[in-house]
Design a protein around this motif. Structure first.
Motif, mmCIF file in Angstrom:
data_model
loop_
_atom_site.group_PDB
_atom_site.id
_atom_site.type_symbol
_atom_site.label_atom_id
_atom_site.label_comp_id
_atom_site.label_asym_id
_atom_site.label_seq_id
_atom_site.Cartn_x
_atom_site.Cartn_y
_atom_site.Cartn_z
ATOM 1 N N LYS A 167 0.820 -1.211 0.000
ATOM 2 C CA LYS A 167 0.000 0.000 0.000
ATOM 3 C C LYS A 167 0.854 1.261 0.000
ATOM 4 C CE LYS A 167 -4.054 -1.938 2.353
ATOM 5 N NZ LYS A 167 -4.860 -1.930 3.597
ATOM 6 N N ILE A 168 1.929 1.269 0.780
ATOM 7 C CA ILE A 168 2.729 2.495 0.871
ATOM 8 C C ILE A 168 3.813 2.556 -0.201
ATOM 9 C CG2 ILE A 168 2.235 2.704 3.325
ATOM 10 C CD1 ILE A 168 5.069 1.805 3.913
ATOM 11 N N GLY A 169 4.113 1.409 -0.845
ATOM 12 C CA GLY A 169 4.974 1.436 -2.025
ATOM 13 C C GLY A 169 6.439 1.205 -1.790
ATOM 14 N N SER A 170 6.805 0.398 -0.788
ATOM 15 C CA SER A 170 8.215 0.100 -0.564
ATOM 16 C C SER A 170 8.365 -1.177 0.241
ATOM 17 C CB SER A 170 8.896 1.249 0.190
ATOM 18 O OG SER A 170 10.250 0.950 0.476
ATOM 19 N N GLU A 171 9.498 -1.844 0.022
ATOM 20 C CA GLU A 171 9.892 -2.953 0.876
ATOM 21 C C GLU A 171 11.017 -2.468 1.789
ATOM 22 O OE1 GLU A 171 11.010 -5.987 -1.845
ATOM 23 O OE2 GLU A 171 8.970 -6.309 -2.579
ATOM 24 N N PHE A 172 11.305 -3.239 2.838
ATOM 25 C CA PHE A 172 12.298 -2.789 3.813
ATOM 26 C C PHE A 172 13.189 -3.949 4.247
ATOM 27 C CE2 PHE A 172 8.517 -0.163 4.141
ATOM 28 C CZ PHE A 172 9.043 1.117 4.051
ATOM 29 N N GLU A 173 14.490 -3.654 4.374
ATOM 30 C CA GLU A 173 15.461 -4.640 4.842
ATOM 31 C C GLU A 173 16.075 -4.153 6.154
ATOM 32 O OE1 GLU A 173 18.355 -5.233 1.805
ATOM 33 O OE2 GLU A 173 16.933 -6.150 0.392
ATOM 34 N N PRO A 174 16.345 -5.072 7.092
ATOM 35 C CA PRO A 174 16.904 -4.653 8.384
ATOM 36 C C PRO A 174 18.352 -4.175 8.256
ATOM 37 C CG PRO A 174 16.786 -7.050 8.244
ATOM 38 C CD PRO A 174 16.084 -6.524 7.025
ATOM 39 N N LEU A 175 18.745 -3.274 9.146
ATOM 40 C CA LEU A 175 20.138 -2.847 9.239
ATOM 41 C C LEU A 175 20.909 -3.815 10.135
ATOM 42 C CD1 LEU A 175 19.795 1.012 9.870
ATOM 43 C CD2 LEU A 175 20.623 -0.082 7.797
ATOM 44 N N SER A 176 22.179 -4.004 9.840
ATOM 45 C CA SER A 176 23.002 -4.848 10.705
ATOM 46 C C SER A 176 23.290 -4.098 12.005
ATOM 47 C CB SER A 176 24.324 -5.198 10.012
ATOM 48 O OG SER A 176 25.131 -4.044 9.863
ATOM 49 N N GLU A 177 23.540 -4.831 13.068
ATOM 50 C CA GLU A 177 23.863 -4.208 14.347
ATOM 51 C C GLU A 177 25.145 -3.397 14.245
ATOM 52 O OE1 GLU A 177 21.941 -4.024 16.995
ATOM 53 O OE2 GLU A 177 20.436 -5.121 15.824
ATOM 54 N N LYS A 178 26.098 -3.863 13.447
ATOM 55 C CA LYS A 178 27.349 -3.132 13.269
ATOM 56 C C LYS A 178 27.096 -1.778 12.625
ATOM 57 C CE LYS A 178 32.032 -3.559 11.373
ATOM 58 N NZ LYS A 178 32.073 -2.176 10.912
ATOM 59 N N PHE A 179 26.219 -1.757 11.627
ATOM 60 C CA PHE A 179 25.896 -0.503 10.948
ATOM 61 C C PHE A 179 25.264 0.479 11.937
ATOM 62 C CE2 PHE A 179 23.551 2.506 8.455
ATOM 63 C CZ PHE A 179 24.311 2.690 7.311
ATOM 64 N N LYS A 180 24.350 -0.005 12.751
ATOM 65 C CA LYS A 180 23.703 0.865 13.734
ATOM 66 C C LYS A 180 24.728 1.443 14.703
ATOM 67 C CE LYS A 180 19.365 -1.751 13.741
ATOM 68 N NZ LYS A 180 18.481 -2.617 14.567
ATOM 69 N N THR A 181 25.653 0.580 15.151
ATOM 70 C CA THR A 181 26.681 1.028 16.087
ATOM 71 C C THR A 181 27.595 2.056 15.438
ATOM 72 O OG1 THR A 181 26.643 -1.120 17.213
ATOM 73 C CG2 THR A 181 28.588 0.283 17.562
ATOM 74 N N ASP A 182 28.037 1.774 14.209
ATOM 75 C CA ASP A 182 28.966 2.665 13.507
ATOM 76 C C ASP A 182 28.369 4.058 13.286
ATOM 77 O OD1 ASP A 182 30.806 0.646 13.421
ATOM 78 O OD2 ASP A 182 30.451 0.111 11.314
ATOM 79 N N TYR A 183 27.067 4.121 13.062
ATOM 80 C CA TYR A 183 26.443 5.407 12.736
ATOM 81 C C TYR A 183 25.528 5.930 13.841
ATOM 82 C CZ TYR A 183 28.374 4.754 8.116
ATOM 83 O OH TYR A 183 29.241 4.578 7.062
ATOM 84 N N GLY A 184 25.609 5.330 15.001
ATOM 85 C CA GLY A 184 24.885 5.855 16.149
ATOM 86 C C GLY A 184 23.387 5.770 16.049
ATOM 87 N N LEU A 185 22.876 4.732 15.417
ATOM 88 C CA LEU A 185 21.437 4.556 15.273
ATOM 89 C C LEU A 185 20.937 3.491 16.248
ATOM 90 C CD1 LEU A 185 21.133 4.511 11.373
ATOM 91 C CD2 LEU A 185 20.584 6.408 12.903
#
Length: 505
Positions: free
Chosen positions: A417-435
């Motif tokens: 309905k909203i027009g996109s699919e989504f993939e999870p971020l890796s834990e390392k990526f979150k840590t590296d970029y403060g998310l």
């Protein structure tokens, strides 16, 4: 982070060039060349007589067709936000090219004022109660759509639905008794027959140009930029088509609609000899689906194809798989999906599809058109070769989820309905970029709700309605039964955090 995120294509400026200088130069040299003999440019009297005689019937047909068509072709103005403007102009550039190749940063700064449309195109009224067909790229990213009739009367249009796969959109204005065009059977058009293109090129309202059909079933690998499963089988014409003609009418001499003008082949962004129109049969099927079901019903064989007519694809496949496939006509089945229609009918990896319902399949686009113009549950006769022997089987087409029943908007998932699919971020990526949370947007559809707020492939969505999201399931759960305004907090390619919203469809 920038390496993970997709760069936004810059806003391109489209301008108009005047021919006054050339016209003046011609007049000047004509006046200064009284002693020159230009008689060889003029036809003999007899030639002129016969030319006039031969064109009489065609000219009469053109006049009748133009009178029927012009009142039914409208101008469409696309108003969108600043991010939408950039995306919208990029989309027009993909169909018509960047005519000047200007500096991207300069282009991005020269956005139109808020009260000016970010894009303009055409549309065709197809019913007296105000349904209008146009191109998806004409309406993409719009927050407001204005329709102007040939009599200058203006309306705000509602977007009923779009289909990036075929570049078709359906709009509706509230009016009755409107002039409209009938769909013709585009399968019956022939190369060499006369056609008229009617639209609003470069702001020149209600413009009619004439030409012939110069090819049928043409693919130009354009819609793959907007859809993972594009359907291209364009009618090619040499009737002049320019920016602004998109969504306008291609009609036969009787004034019946045989195509929706969509694109040109050009290095400058302006007409250089060839235009392309979506065939009316395909366009009609798309709008019928949108009107009846709210979305396009599309059948699939359930295969991963290799286009044998594309020598580069074949060579790359041979190198990768250490095989010795030969290029030619047909589609080689790299993979047959489990529980798909093709597998159910007995097709296997390595088969070569040569016909669908007696229509020759020379390329991938032939196959996508023959199958994609059908609905789930439809049956098609597929001819294929295996070990040099030709076979024919009946295949029941399925949708992308493996079903054979038709679906309505209520049957769609949240991400559909909203027009996109989504993939999870890796834990390392979150840590590296403060998310603390986040998912990557993938396969964002042009014109979808999420694209309208500026989200494109590889942007990171960190919150939906104030709640952190770490998977597609999180988004599905938050919005499953939600009907109000949706707030999306996301990170763009520059690391900027933005919160914007849309009404849940």
């Amino acid at each position: 982070m920038k390496n993970t995120l997709k760069k936004l294509i810059p806003y391109a400026v489209v301008g108009l060039m005047s021919g006054a200088t050339t016209f003046g130069a011609i007049n000047y040299f004509n006046e200064k060349s009284n002693n020159s003999d230009f008689s060889y440019f003029a036809p003999k009297n007899s030639d002129a007589k016969y030319a006039s005689f031969n064109m009489t019937g065609v000219g009469d047909d053109f006049v009748k067709a133009a009178k029927m068509t012009v009142p039914a072709v409208v101008s469409i103005k696309n108003y969108s936000t600043s991010k939408g403007r950039t995306s919208q102009q990029d989309l027009f550039d993909q169909f018509f090219g960047n005519p000047f190749g200007n500096n991207p940063k300069q282009q991005q700064q020269q956005q139109p004022p808020k009260d000016m449309p970010s894009g303009m195109g055409s549309g065709v009224i197809i019913s007296p109660d105000g349904y209008i067909i146009s191109n998806n790229h004409v309406i993409a990213g719009a927050t407001k759509l204005e329709v102007v009739l040939s009599n200058k009367k203006s309306y705000v249009a509602n977007l009923v639905g779009t289909d990036p796969t075929t570049d078709i959109a359906l709009l509706k204005i509230e009016e009755k008794g409107l002039p409209y065009l009938n769909f013709a059977n585009s399968d019956n058009v022939e190369v060499g027959q006369w056609v008229l293109a009617v639209g609003n090129p470069m702001g020149l309202n209600s413009t009619v140009t004439a030409g012939i059909i110069s090819a049928k079933g043409r693919s130009i690998d354009l819609l793959s930029q907007q859809s993972r499963t594009p359907i291209e089988s364009f009618i090619q014409t040499d009737a002049a088509i320019n920016p602004g003609n998109s969504g306008g009418a291609l009609v036969d001499p009787s004034g019946e609609l045989i195509g929706i003008n969509s694109a040109i082949s050009s290095k400058t962004g302006y007409y250089e000899g060839y235009g392309f129109a979506v065939p009316s049969n395909l366009a009609r099927k798309v709008v019928e689906d949108i009107k009846k079901y709210g979305l396009v019903q599309r059948g699939f064989l359930g295969v991963v194809p290799l286009d044998l007519s594309d020598q580069r694809q074949v060579a790359a496949y041979n190198q990768q798989k250490k095989t010795n496939l030969k290029s030619g006509n047909g589609v080689y089945l790299i993979e047959v999906a489990e529980k798909g229609g093709a597998e159910d009918a007995g097709l296997r990896n390595g088969d070569i599809v040569t016909k669908v319902d007696n229509t020759p399949i020379s390329s991938y686009y032939d196959l996508s058109f023959a199958v994609g113009s059908k609905r789930p549950g439809d049956k098609v006769a597929v001819a294929y070769t295996r070990n040099g022997k030709e076979n024919v089987v009946n295949v029941t087409l399925k949708d992308q989820k493996g079903g054979t029943s038709l679906r309505s908007k209520a049957d769609l998932s949240v991400t559909e309905k909203i027009g996109s699919e989504f993939e999870p971020l890796s834990e390392k990526f979150k840590t590296d970029y403060g998310l603390n949370s986040g998912v990557i947007a993938k396969n964002v559809l042009e014109g979808s709700e999420i694209s309208k707020i500026g989200v494109v492939d590889n942007y990171i969505v960190i919150e939906v309605n104030g709640k952190p999201v770490n998977s597609q399931k999180d988004i599905e759960k938050i919005l499953q039964t939600y009907t109000g305004n949706v707030q999306i907090k996301y990170v763009d390619e520059y690391g900027r955090i933005t919160t914007r919203g849309f009404k849940m469809p």
